[in-house]
Scaffold this motif. Structure first.
Motif, mmCIF file in Angstrom:
data_model
loop_
_atom_site.group_PDB
_atom_site.id
_atom_site.type_symbol
_atom_site.label_atom_id
_atom_site.label_comp_id
_atom_site.label_asym_id
_atom_site.label_seq_id
_atom_site.Cartn_x
_atom_site.Cartn_y
_atom_site.Cartn_z
ATOM 1 N N LEU B 195 36.612 42.969 26.731
ATOM 2 C CA LEU B 195 37.784 42.463 27.456
ATOM 3 C C LEU B 195 38.559 43.605 28.105
ATOM 4 C CD1 LEU B 195 39.062 39.631 25.089
ATOM 5 C CD2 LEU B 195 38.036 39.398 27.366
ATOM 6 N N LYS B 196 38.624 44.697 27.403
ATOM 7 C CA LYS B 196 39.322 45.855 27.951
ATOM 8 C C LYS B 196 38.690 46.276 29.279
ATOM 9 C CE LYS B 196 39.397 50.229 26.257
ATOM 10 N NZ LYS B 196 39.141 51.120 25.100
ATOM 11 N N VAL B 197 37.390 46.412 29.252
ATOM 12 C CA VAL B 197 36.682 46.822 30.466
ATOM 13 C C VAL B 197 36.835 45.776 31.564
ATOM 14 C CG1 VAL B 197 34.404 47.295 31.436
ATOM 15 C CG2 VAL B 197 35.053 48.263 29.226
ATOM 16 N N PHE B 198 36.728 44.531 31.165
ATOM 17 C CA PHE B 198 36.858 43.459 32.156
ATOM 18 C C PHE B 198 38.215 43.503 32.838
ATOM 19 C CE2 PHE B 198 37.968 39.152 33.476
ATOM 20 C CZ PHE B 198 36.871 38.824 34.255
ATOM 21 N N LEU B 199 39.270 43.635 32.042
ATOM 22 C CA LEU B 199 40.618 43.666 32.606
ATOM 23 C C LEU B 199 40.827 44.900 33.477
ATOM 24 C CD1 LEU B 199 42.648 42.387 29.517
ATOM 25 C CD2 LEU B 199 42.237 41.171 31.684
ATOM 26 N N LYS B 200 40.297 46.030 33.034
ATOM 27 C CA LYS B 200 40.403 47.252 33.838
ATOM 28 C C LYS B 200 39.816 47.035 35.215
ATOM 29 C CE LYS B 200 40.349 51.504 31.129
ATOM 30 N NZ LYS B 200 39.411 52.485 30.545
ATOM 31 N N ALA B 201 38.696 46.328 35.242
ATOM 32 C CA ALA B 201 37.994 46.181 36.518
ATOM 33 C C ALA B 201 38.514 45.028 37.360
ATOM 34 C CB ALA B 201 36.499 46.015 36.270
ATOM 35 N N TYR B 202 39.036 44.010 36.723
ATOM 36 C CA TYR B 202 39.361 42.795 37.475
ATOM 37 C C TYR B 202 40.833 42.389 37.513
ATOM 38 C CZ TYR B 202 34.432 41.658 38.154
ATOM 39 O OH TYR B 202 33.114 41.670 38.542
ATOM 40 N N SER B 203 41.635 42.910 36.595
ATOM 41 C CA SER B 203 43.027 42.473 36.566
ATOM 42 C C SER B 203 43.806 43.039 37.743
ATOM 43 C CB SER B 203 43.692 42.914 35.266
ATOM 44 O OG SER B 203 45.093 42.697 35.352
ATOM 45 N N THR B 204 44.789 42.257 38.231
ATOM 46 C CA THR B 204 45.677 42.783 39.267
ATOM 47 C C THR B 204 46.805 43.627 38.658
ATOM 48 O OG1 THR B 204 46.856 40.674 39.192
ATOM 49 C CG2 THR B 204 45.239 40.954 40.939
ATOM 50 N N GLN B 205 47.033 43.454 37.340
ATOM 51 C CA GLN B 205 48.016 44.314 36.653
ATOM 52 C C GLN B 205 47.375 44.906 35.393
ATOM 53 O OE1 GLN B 205 49.318 40.584 36.325
ATOM 54 N NE2 GLN B 205 51.482 40.942 36.838
#
Lengths: 229, 229
Positions: B195-205
């Motif tokens: 999830l960490k990696v996913f959010l790093k790559a895809y989150s706008t914040q």
DNA sequence: GGATTTCTTTACTTGTCAGTTAAGTTTTCA
DNA sequence: TGAAAACTTAACTGACAAGTAAAGAAATCC
């Protein structure tokens, strides 16, 4: 030069042929579904001869599986030093081309299907397949971390992320659908996207590296077109 | 209330028991390795009775596989709206708990092992397993994109990335090593990192979301400790 | 409660397959 | 070339498993 007599050569050659036949038959039919007559036929010899080489079906199966495993040890010597992004792209393709090879997919299906009855074989392949592959990726990634181009805490997780991003989808699909194996274009789609996400999350210079990736992908697909034409 | 006669009820109940037994026996032994006597024994009835319900081994196998497939359709109604990060964490665990269930892993091994001889079944499961799961993830991710919290071009790839990041590693390992299934702590390690990696790559914040993730993980592991104590 | 349906038991047929035996043929080596 | 080793053919044994048959026992329905 020939330290081996004709007889010994034949013996070796026959054993090789038997193991090859066994791989084919077991892969297609599974352990229980396969029969020794089919193996003998495929190897172009008679059943009694077959039994001179291997004492039982199970012995043949084990020998074949362990032989295949040992062959896998040879694969994957890592290239490098055309720059991190180029390296990653290159061995992503190497991995894809290996892991998606129809014969290795068949073997993987066989292992997975039989693992409950032959647990040792599952473990043996975990070691030389996934584990070894992972080790290779880890070594490379750690090198890049030392060089300051990647940042992460846990190299094992980073390596697993890379693997999961580039190959989990096409491989899972290929395992479930043998007749519908992914095209080069589909593989490219997964690899390119997977590397993009990986670099976004792990690179110390994401913009630079993503630009480099885009450049390489463009070049590669041009190459492909030229090749195809 | 009972629109069904006793006889019809029994028939249904017996059929259920047969299918359950078939699942167990085929999962353990594979299609060729399994025998109908074992199924009858496991279902607590006689072989002739078994053959009154299903005309052949193959018919039983197909019926069982398609029945299991239909059960999978029911799973995975998506919760939501405790915030994106909490949602993602929650259904990551949902997926993990399902996909790593020993009985479903056995079934997956069976499908993969037999797919070359029963290609329809591979396709059928691809549709309701991976494909349906993916669809669910995609829908959710697209919702978050509309809400401005995620950014991506290709929803399918994004969903596959999420899947690959959180579950490809433990699932592959579990497929190859049935006796050595991952502990909760190991699963947590994969999920949290993924999830960490996913959010790093895809989150706008990314910063906000990563902090939120860290907070939730801390809370969750406290929860676990309380639970375990 | 008696007729009917369904299940069980037991035993059978048929086919397949692992593994063997024995007699004859080919290959190899000296 | 001739003896020894290895291979082939073909038939066989024994076990196991898919599927069936028949007669009796039990549940179910009216």
């Amino acid at each position: 030069m020939t330290a081996l007599s004709r007889r010994q050569q034949n013996k070796i050659e026959r054993e090789r042929r038997i193991l090859e036949a066994a791989l084919k038959v077991f892969s297609e039919m599974g352990y229980s579904g396969a029969n020794m007559d089919a193996v003998a036929l495929e190897a172009n010899l008679s059943k009694p001869t077959l039994y001179q080489y291997f004492q039982s079906k199970e012995a043949l199966f084990s020998a074949m599986m362990l032989g295949e495993r040992d062959q896998m040890l040879a694969v994957f010597e890592h290239p490098s030093d055309r720059g991190m992004v180029a390296d990653l792209l290159e061995f992503s393709w190497d991995y894809a081309d290996t892991v998606l090879r129809p014969d290795l997919l068949s073997l993987a299906r066989l292992i997975i299907g039989e693992v409950q009855r032959f647990p040792e074989i599952g473990r043996a392949y975990q070691e030389v397949g996934p584990d070894r592959l992972l080790r290779g990726i880890m070594d490379y990634l750690q090198g890049q971390r030392r060089g300051g181009r990647l940042a992460f805490d846990d190299a094992e997780l980073a390596a697993q992320d890379l693997w999961g991003l580039i190959l989990s989808a096409p491989r899972t699909q290929a395992l479930y659908m043998p007749d519908h194996s992914p095209s080069r274009a589909e593989i490219a789609r997964y690899l390119n996207n997977g590397l993009k996400v990986f670099l976004k999350a792990y690179s110390t210079q994401p913009e630079t590296d993503l630009a480099e990736l885009a450049r390489l992908i463009g070049a590669h697909s041009l190459n492909q077109v030229q090749h195809d034409a």
